[in-house]
Every structure is written in C-alpha cells, then in structure tokens.
Design a protein around this motif. Structure first.
Motif, PDB file in Angstrom:
ATOM      1  N   THR A  98     -70.825  43.533 -33.048  1.00 29.98           N
ATOM      2  CA  THR A  98     -71.224  42.210 -33.512  1.00 29.98           C
ATOM      3  C   THR A  98     -70.047  41.248 -33.481  1.00 29.98           C
ATOM      4  O   THR A  98     -70.158  40.090 -33.050  1.00 29.98           O
ATOM      5  CB  THR A  98     -71.786  42.290 -34.941  1.00 29.98           C
ATOM      6  N   ASP A  99     -68.891  41.730 -33.937  1.00 31.93           N
ATOM      7  CA  ASP A  99     -67.665  40.923 -33.929  1.00 31.93           C
ATOM      8  C   ASP A  99     -67.326  40.487 -32.507  1.00 31.93           C
ATOM      9  O   ASP A  99     -67.032  39.311 -32.240  1.00 31.93           O
ATOM     10  CB  ASP A  99     -66.526  41.760 -34.512  1.00 31.93           C
ATOM     11  N   MET A 100     -67.401  41.441 -31.578  1.00 33.48           N
ATOM     12  CA  MET A 100     -67.075  41.131 -30.190  1.00 33.48           C
ATOM     13  C   MET A 100     -68.150  40.239 -29.563  1.00 33.48           C
ATOM     14  O   MET A 100     -67.844  39.384 -28.725  1.00 33.48           O
ATOM     15  CB  MET A 100     -66.920  42.426 -29.388  1.00 33.48           C
ATOM     16  N   PHE A 101     -69.388  40.432 -29.992  1.00 37.15           N
ATOM     17  CA  PHE A 101     -70.489  39.600 -29.499  1.00 37.15           C
ATOM     18  C   PHE A 101     -70.225  38.130 -29.816  1.00 37.15           C
ATOM     19  O   PHE A 101     -70.324  37.257 -28.952  1.00 37.15           O
ATOM     20  CB  PHE A 101     -71.799  40.071 -30.139  1.00 37.15           C
ATOM     21  N   TRP A 102     -69.852  37.834 -31.081  1.00 30.15           N
ATOM     22  CA  TRP A 102     -69.607  36.446 -31.468  1.00 30.15           C
ATOM     23  C   TRP A 102     -68.319  35.902 -30.874  1.00 30.15           C
ATOM     24  O   TRP A 102     -68.273  34.758 -30.414  1.00 30.15           O
ATOM     25  CB  TRP A 102     -69.567  36.332 -33.002  1.00 30.15           C
ATOM     26  N   LEU A 103     -67.272  36.724 -30.855  1.00 26.56           N
ATOM     27  CA  LEU A 103     -66.007  36.264 -30.279  1.00 26.56           C
ATOM     28  C   LEU A 103     -66.146  36.030 -28.777  1.00 26.56           C
ATOM     29  O   LEU A 103     -65.487  35.148 -28.216  1.00 26.56           O
ATOM     30  CB  LEU A 103     -64.898  37.280 -30.557  1.00 26.56           C
ATOM     31  N   GLY A 104     -66.987  36.825 -28.118  1.00 26.72           N
ATOM     32  CA  GLY A 104     -67.225  36.625 -26.696  1.00 26.72           C
ATOM     33  C   GLY A 104     -67.858  35.283 -26.404  1.00 26.72           C
ATOM     34  O   GLY A 104     -67.733  34.746 -25.293  1.00 26.72           O
ATOM     35  N   ARG A 105     -68.534  34.723 -27.406  1.00 32.16           N
ATOM     36  CA  ARG A 105     -69.127  33.400 -27.250  1.00 32.16           C
ATOM     37  C   ARG A 105     -68.150  32.285 -27.592  1.00 32.16           C
ATOM     38  O   ARG A 105     -68.450  31.116 -27.368  1.00 32.16           O
ATOM     39  CB  ARG A 105     -70.395  33.305 -28.113  1.00 32.16           C
ATOM     40  N   VAL A 106     -67.012  32.646 -28.155  1.00 35.09           N
ATOM     41  CA  VAL A 106     -65.938  31.673 -28.336  1.00 35.09           C
ATOM     42  C   VAL A 106     -65.189  31.518 -27.015  1.00 35.09           C
ATOM     43  O   VAL A 106     -65.076  30.431 -26.463  1.00 35.09           O
ATOM     44  CB  VAL A 106     -64.978  32.112 -29.455  1.00 35.09           C
ATOM     45  N   SER A 107     -64.684  32.657 -26.493  1.00 33.10           N
ATOM     46  CA  SER A 107     -64.006  32.669 -25.199  1.00 33.10           C
ATOM     47  C   SER A 107     -63.604  34.100 -24.868  1.00 33.10           C
ATOM     48  O   SER A 107     -63.487  34.945 -25.770  1.00 33.10           O
ATOM     49  CB  SER A 107     -62.756  31.772 -25.210  1.00 33.10           C
ATOM     50  N   SER A 108     -63.345  34.375 -23.597  1.00 33.19           N
ATOM     51  CA  SER A 108     -62.847  35.699 -23.218  1.00 33.19           C
ATOM     52  C   SER A 108     -61.432  35.899 -23.739  1.00 33.19           C
ATOM     53  O   SER A 108     -60.998  37.025 -23.983  1.00 33.19           O
ATOM     54  CB  SER A 108     -62.869  35.863 -21.687  1.00 33.19           C
ATOM     55  N   GLU A 109     -60.686  34.792 -23.938  1.00 31.58           N
ATOM     56  CA  GLU A 109     -59.333  34.888 -24.480  1.00 31.58           C
ATOM     57  C   GLU A 109     -59.366  35.392 -25.921  1.00 31.58           C
ATOM     58  O   GLU A 109     -58.533  36.205 -26.335  1.00 31.58           O
ATOM     59  CB  GLU A 109     -58.629  33.523 -24.416  1.00 31.58           C
ATOM     60  N   ALA A 110     -60.331  34.910 -26.722  1.00 30.87           N
ATOM     61  CA  ALA A 110     -60.455  35.373 -28.104  1.00 30.87           C
ATOM     62  C   ALA A 110     -60.795  36.857 -28.143  1.00 30.87           C
ATOM     63  O   ALA A 110     -60.294  37.618 -28.980  1.00 30.87           O
ATOM     64  CB  ALA A 110     -61.526  34.567 -28.831  1.00 30.87           C
ATOM     65  N   LEU A 111     -61.639  37.290 -27.206  1.00 29.49           N
ATOM     66  CA  LEU A 111     -62.021  38.699 -27.125  1.00 29.49           C
ATOM     67  C   LEU A 111     -60.822  39.556 -26.757  1.00 29.49           C
ATOM     68  O   LEU A 111     -60.585  40.622 -27.339  1.00 29.49           O
ATOM     69  CB  LEU A 111     -63.137  38.861 -26.095  1.00 29.49           C
ATOM     70  N   ALA A 112     -60.033  39.101 -25.795  1.00 25.28           N
ATOM     71  CA  ALA A 112     -58.842  39.846 -25.382  1.00 25.28           C
ATOM     72  C   ALA A 112     -57.820  39.913 -26.509  1.00 25.28           C
ATOM     73  O   ALA A 112     -57.167  40.939 -26.715  1.00 25.28           O
ATOM     74  CB  ALA A 112     -58.233  39.203 -24.139  1.00 25.28           C
ATOM     75  N   ALA A 113     -57.665  38.812 -27.257  1.00 24.79           N
ATOM     76  CA  ALA A 113     -56.682  38.759 -28.336  1.00 24.79           C
ATOM     77  C   ALA A 113     -57.004  39.763 -29.438  1.00 24.79           C
ATOM     78  O   ALA A 113     -56.141  40.527 -29.877  1.00 24.79           O
ATOM     79  CB  ALA A 113     -56.618  37.348 -28.915  1.00 24.79           C
ATOM     80  N   THR A 114     -58.249  39.771 -29.898  1.00 27.43           N
ATOM     81  CA  THR A 114     -58.624  40.699 -30.956  1.00 27.43           C
ATOM     82  C   THR A 114     -58.624  42.136 -30.449  1.00 27.43           C
ATOM     83  O   THR A 114     -58.320  43.063 -31.208  1.00 27.43           O
ATOM     84  CB  THR A 114     -60.011  40.351 -31.518  1.00 27.43           C
ATOM     85  N   GLY A 115     -58.945  42.326 -29.178  1.00 27.69           N
ATOM     86  CA  GLY A 115     -58.903  43.673 -28.612  1.00 27.69           C
ATOM     87  C   GLY A 115     -57.494  44.228 -28.578  1.00 27.69           C
ATOM     88  O   GLY A 115     -57.251  45.379 -28.932  1.00 27.69           O
ATOM     89  N   ALA A 116     -56.530  43.401 -28.164  1.00 25.83           N
ATOM     90  CA  ALA A 116     -55.135  43.838 -28.115  1.00 25.83           C
ATOM     91  C   ALA A 116     -54.588  44.093 -29.514  1.00 25.83           C
ATOM     92  O   ALA A 116     -53.934  45.106 -29.768  1.00 25.83           O
ATOM     93  CB  ALA A 116     -54.288  42.785 -27.402  1.00 25.83           C
ATOM     94  N   ALA A 117     -54.856  43.175 -30.452  1.00 25.41           N
ATOM     95  CA  ALA A 117     -54.392  43.354 -31.825  1.00 25.41           C
ATOM     96  C   ALA A 117     -55.039  44.570 -32.467  1.00 25.41           C
ATOM     97  O   ALA A 117     -54.409  45.289 -33.257  1.00 25.41           O
ATOM     98  CB  ALA A 117     -54.704  42.107 -32.643  1.00 25.41           C
ATOM     99  N   GLY A 118     -56.297  44.816 -32.106  1.00 24.86           N
ATOM    100  CA  GLY A 118     -57.001  45.958 -32.655  1.00 24.86           C
ATOM    101  C   GLY A 118     -56.366  47.284 -32.284  1.00 24.86           C
ATOM    102  O   GLY A 118     -56.482  48.267 -33.027  1.00 24.86           O
ATOM    103  N   LEU A 119     -55.674  47.330 -31.161  1.00 23.50           N
ATOM    104  CA  LEU A 119     -54.995  48.562 -30.772  1.00 23.50           C
ATOM    105  C   LEU A 119     -53.885  48.909 -31.758  1.00 23.50           C
ATOM    106  O   LEU A 119     -53.643  50.083 -32.053  1.00 23.50           O
ATOM    107  CB  LEU A 119     -54.425  48.416 -29.360  1.00 23.50           C
ATOM    108  N   PHE A 120     -53.196  47.891 -32.271  1.00 20.35           N
ATOM    109  CA  PHE A 120     -52.129  48.152 -33.225  1.00 20.35           C
ATOM    110  C   PHE A 120     -52.684  48.508 -34.598  1.00 20.35           C
ATOM    111  O   PHE A 120     -52.109  49.332 -35.317  1.00 20.35           O
ATOM    112  CB  PHE A 120     -51.182  46.949 -33.318  1.00 20.35           C
ATOM    113  N   THR A 121     -53.788  47.869 -35.004  1.00 20.06           N
ATOM    114  CA  THR A 121     -54.398  48.282 -36.266  1.00 20.06           C
ATOM    115  C   THR A 121     -55.004  49.679 -36.122  1.00 20.06           C
ATOM    116  O   THR A 121     -55.122  50.415 -37.113  1.00 20.06           O
ATOM    117  CB  THR A 121     -55.475  47.282 -36.712  1.00 20.06           C
ATOM    118  N   TRP A 122     -55.357  50.039 -34.898  1.00 20.73           N
ATOM    119  CA  TRP A 122     -55.839  51.400 -34.627  1.00 20.73           C
ATOM    120  C   TRP A 122     -54.734  52.422 -34.910  1.00 20.73           C
ATOM    121  O   TRP A 122     -54.996  53.556 -35.313  1.00 20.73           O
ATOM    122  CB  TRP A 122     -56.308  51.469 -33.176  1.00 20.73           C
ATOM    123  N   LEU A 123     -53.472  52.003 -34.694  1.00 17.30           N
ATOM    124  CA  LEU A 123     -52.353  52.879 -35.020  1.00 17.30           C
ATOM    125  C   LEU A 123     -52.396  53.317 -36.475  1.00 17.30           C
ATOM    126  O   LEU A 123     -51.888  54.377 -36.843  1.00 17.30           O
ATOM    127  CB  LEU A 123     -51.024  52.155 -34.755  1.00 17.30           C
TER     128      LEU A 123
END
Length: 455
Positions: A34-59
């Motif tokens: 759902t989070d990615m669904f809404w962010l994908g409607r903001v921009s692909s850049e927003a989706l990429a940003a949260t995806g990259a940051a999410g990798l570090f919180t995944w740590l």
C-alpha cells in the motif's frame, strides 16, 4: 488459550499457532505494498528513495532477531520442561536486550543517514535527499519495533500467536489509513509516509506492553517490566549465544542486498524501483514462510524441552508439505500475474513496453526460487527450535556471500541487470537446498544423533 504445544493433534496445533503469525506477516506485506502503491503515484523517484532507505532499516532486523530468537527458543524450551521461572527470566531479559539494541541502532542510522544513502551514488539529487529524510524518521521508531518484536516472540513461544496478530494488525490498519492522508491531502510525500509508519509503531508498542501485563491470555500471570532483579547475567548470555548466529545471518543478508542494489542502481532508478516492487510481491513467500517458521520454532522448542522427538519430526513434515504447496502457488502468481502487478505499481509507465517487459522478466526470474525458499524456512526453524542456530546460519551466510560476486560478474555480461536478478534468485534457492539437506542428514546419517530423535 491453549499454550501447551506438546499435546493434541500435531497439524491442528501447528495451524493454530502458524495462521495468526502468517496472517500478521501478510498484513505487513499488504501495508508495504500500500505504501509503495501511493508513493508510486507521487513519482518513481519517491519509490526509489524509500526502497533504498528501507534496505538500511532492514539492517535493523539483524539485531532485532537477538531478542526475538532468544524469547522464542528460550521461553519455548523452558515451557516444554515445565520451568516457568526460567521462561519468565528469558522473557524479561529478551525484552531488555531488545530495548538497548533498538536505541543503539536507531541512533546509528539517524546520525549516519546521509553518508549511508551516499553509498548508492544516486545521480538524482531528489532521490538521495528523500532517502536520507525517510531513513532519519524511521530510525526514531526502531526502539518501538525492537521491543514489540521481543514481546511477539514471548507470546508465540508461550503458544499464543493470536494476541500479537490482533495488536500488530491494528497498527498496520492504522498505518494504511494514515499513509494516503498524509501523502496527498496534507501534501507531505515521503516525509508523511515515514511519520505515519513511526506513529503506528508507537501505538503498537504501547498496546503490546499493555497486553503482556493485562490481557486475558498473557504468557505470565504477572509481568514486571521494570523489576530491579530483572537482568539475569547467565540468561542474557544464553540469549546472545542462541541468537548471535541468526543475528549475523540477518545482518549480512541486507548488507549484501545493499551491495547488489548499488549494482542495480548503476542501471538507473527505474531498475531499483522494479526490484523493490518485485521484492514486496516475493514477500508473499518469505513473510508467510517466516510466519510458519516462527510457529515451528515454538512447536519444536516446547517438544524438544519435553523430549517429544517423534512429534517434532511429524510436525516438521506437516510444515514442509504446507510451505512447499504455498511456494508453488506464489511462483504461479509471480509468473502469470506480473503484468497486472506492473499496471498497479507503475501507472506512469504503463505505455513503456520495454520497462514493462523488464519488470515481467524480473518477476519470472524470482518465481523460480520460491519453493526452495520455503524449504529453507522449514529446516532452519526446526534447527532453531532445538537450540541449534549455527547450521542454518552457516548455510545462509555461505550462500549469500556468493551472491555479490556472481551478481557483479553477470551484470557485466549482455544480461545486464537481468544477471543481477538471476544471481539473487539462484542464491536464494541454493540456501533452501543446502539447509534442507543438512537438516535431513543430521537426522538420518549422523551417528551422534540420538536414535529416538532419528525415528
């Protein structure tokens, strides 16, 4: 609430414990999508940003597993032996350890968020800035996530998966409601998505603390979180010894994923976006697998403490058949449903046939390894329930280490980014095969295994 997992029909007992955990994991995946669904409607850049940051919180999961595994294994085995005092000591010490580690890692991520994001070398400034912002806010919520994870482990090890499911689901539903509101009507974008997540985590923490002290089906009649005599040095050492291999495994995995994501990023932000969406869909396998795995750890732990080895082996077989069937279903969905998923998460690129083809190929590459990935959850958690946390960690770490050089080499071939995804799928399948064979031969061919455990 029945908490004794050493009695009753085996498959029914496993299902009673596993279904709420699996449902909770699916709810988590639903929120992520759902989070990615809404962010994908903001921009692909927003989706990429949260995806990259999410990798570090995944740590954060690596250190989070110390309290969770310590609770699941220690509490379940102690309950199987009928030693409620020891189970209580494991519970409180796992909780204390989780709180300390959550604060420490949260501070680390917050302080070093900018250089950490710089590792990806994003060409788009907006992506890097949003990733750092998202990571900094999410770091604030990490202590809450750590403590909640330990409390969930205490409940599950005590035979009650229903309460943490209800609490976690409530938080996720709250998050799913808040996210589109803060992103669009309030215009907060990536910042709003992070704020929504942290607020929901705090609510789940407070309800979880109340549940372990007051709810009807709590693990212990009394639970004093702030007791002066709470810390038991020997128990703390046992928790660390049990959970450290799992922690190292779950820390190395996202670290290596971060490296492979950097390789993906060299093919552009769209490659990272495709990968992040694909991973969320793939989580149908590993979230449900992890849910059944947690149930199996508690089931095996209590029966191991009680000496019910034949019952353990039957439970492992039931879990294996169930998860192999689920893995086959997910593979089918990823192979034939990739186009529909693309239309849902990439509406801005619906007419870009090249990107669409790349996404579908990515999904089908990942589909190949899903059954083997579920086999890993069965064998690894059966090992952990017996207190043998080292074998599955060795199998996982050795397979994952192969991933980075293989991904780098294949990315230089005509396959390009498809080579990176092929390396990810291959090593995920390899983990499942290696740990499953290890568990099987530890029961049949190892002369050190007691005869009654090999029946």
């Amino acid at each position: 609430m029945k908490s004794d997992l050493t009695q009753g029909k085996i498959f029914a007992t496993l299902l009673r414990l596993a279904l709420p955990i699996a449902a909770s994991q699916v709810m988590q995946m639903a929120y992520n999508l759902t989070d990615m669904f809404w962010l994908g409607r903001v921009s692909s850049e927003a989706l990429a940003a949260t995806g990259a940051a999410g990798l570090f919180t995944w740590l954060a999961v690596g250190l989070m597993m110390i309290g969770r595994i310590g609770a699941e294994v220690g509490v379940s085995q102690a309950r199987g032996r009928g030693d409620i005092v020891a189970a209580y000591d494991y519970s409180r010490n796992a909780l204390y350890l989780s709180a300390v580690l959550g604060v420490a890692f949260g501070v680390f991520l917050f302080v070093f968020r900018v250089p950490l994001v710089g590792f990806f070398q994003f060409e788009e400034y907006k992506v890097a800035a949003d990733a750092a912002l998202y990571m900094g806010i999410m770091a604030i919520g990490l202590p809450a996530a750590y403590i909640t994870s330990a409390i969930t482990g205490i409940f599950v090890a005590s035979g009650n998966a229903r309460t943490p499911f209800l609490v976690t689901s409530g938080g996720l539903i709250l998050n799913m409601i808040l996210t589109p509101i803060v992103i669009f009507p309030l215009g907060m974008g990536v910042f709003g998505a992070a704020i929504s997540s942290v607020a929901s985590q705090m609510v789940v923490l407070f309800v979880s603390l109340y549940a372990i002290k007051r709810f009807k089906h709590r693990p212990f009649a009394q639970f004093d979180v702030f007791a002066k005599s709470g810390i038991v040095t020997q128990t703390m050492k046992k928790i660390i010894r049990l959970a450290l291999p799992v922690s190292l495994e779950n820390t190395l995995w996202p670290l290596l994923t971060i490296v492979t994501t950097r390789i993906e990023a060299s093919f552009g932000a769209i490659a990272v976006s495709i990968s992040r969406v694909g991973v969320q869909v793939e989580s149908l396998t590993w979230l449900v697998g992890a849910g059944f795995g947690a149930a199996l750890t508690a089931f095996v732990g209590q029966n191991f403490g009680a000496g019910e080895f034949v019952r353990i082996n039957k439970g492992v077989r039931y879990a294996a058949l169930s998860l192999i069937a689920w893995g086959a279903f997910v593979s089918f969905f990823m192979w034939f449903g990739a186009g529909a998923v693309y239309n849902m998460f990439f509406p801005h690129y619906r007419d870009y046939t090249e990107i669409r083809s790349l996404f579908i190929t990515h999904m089908r590459i990942l589909a190949v390894c899903q059954v083997f990935a579920n086999m890993e959850y069965v064998a690894a958690n059966a090992f952990r329930g017996k207190g043998r946390t080292v074998p599955p960690s060795i199998a996982s770490i050795s397979s994952n280490v192969i991933r980075v050089p293989l991904a780098f080499f294949l990315s230089l071939t005509p396959l390009g980014v498809l080579g990176v995804w092929a390396a990810i799928s291959f090593t995920a399948g390899l983990r499942g095969v290696v740990v499953s064979l290890w568990y099987y031969f530890s029961l049949t061919d190892n002369p050190l295994t007691p005869k009654h455990e090999r029946e």
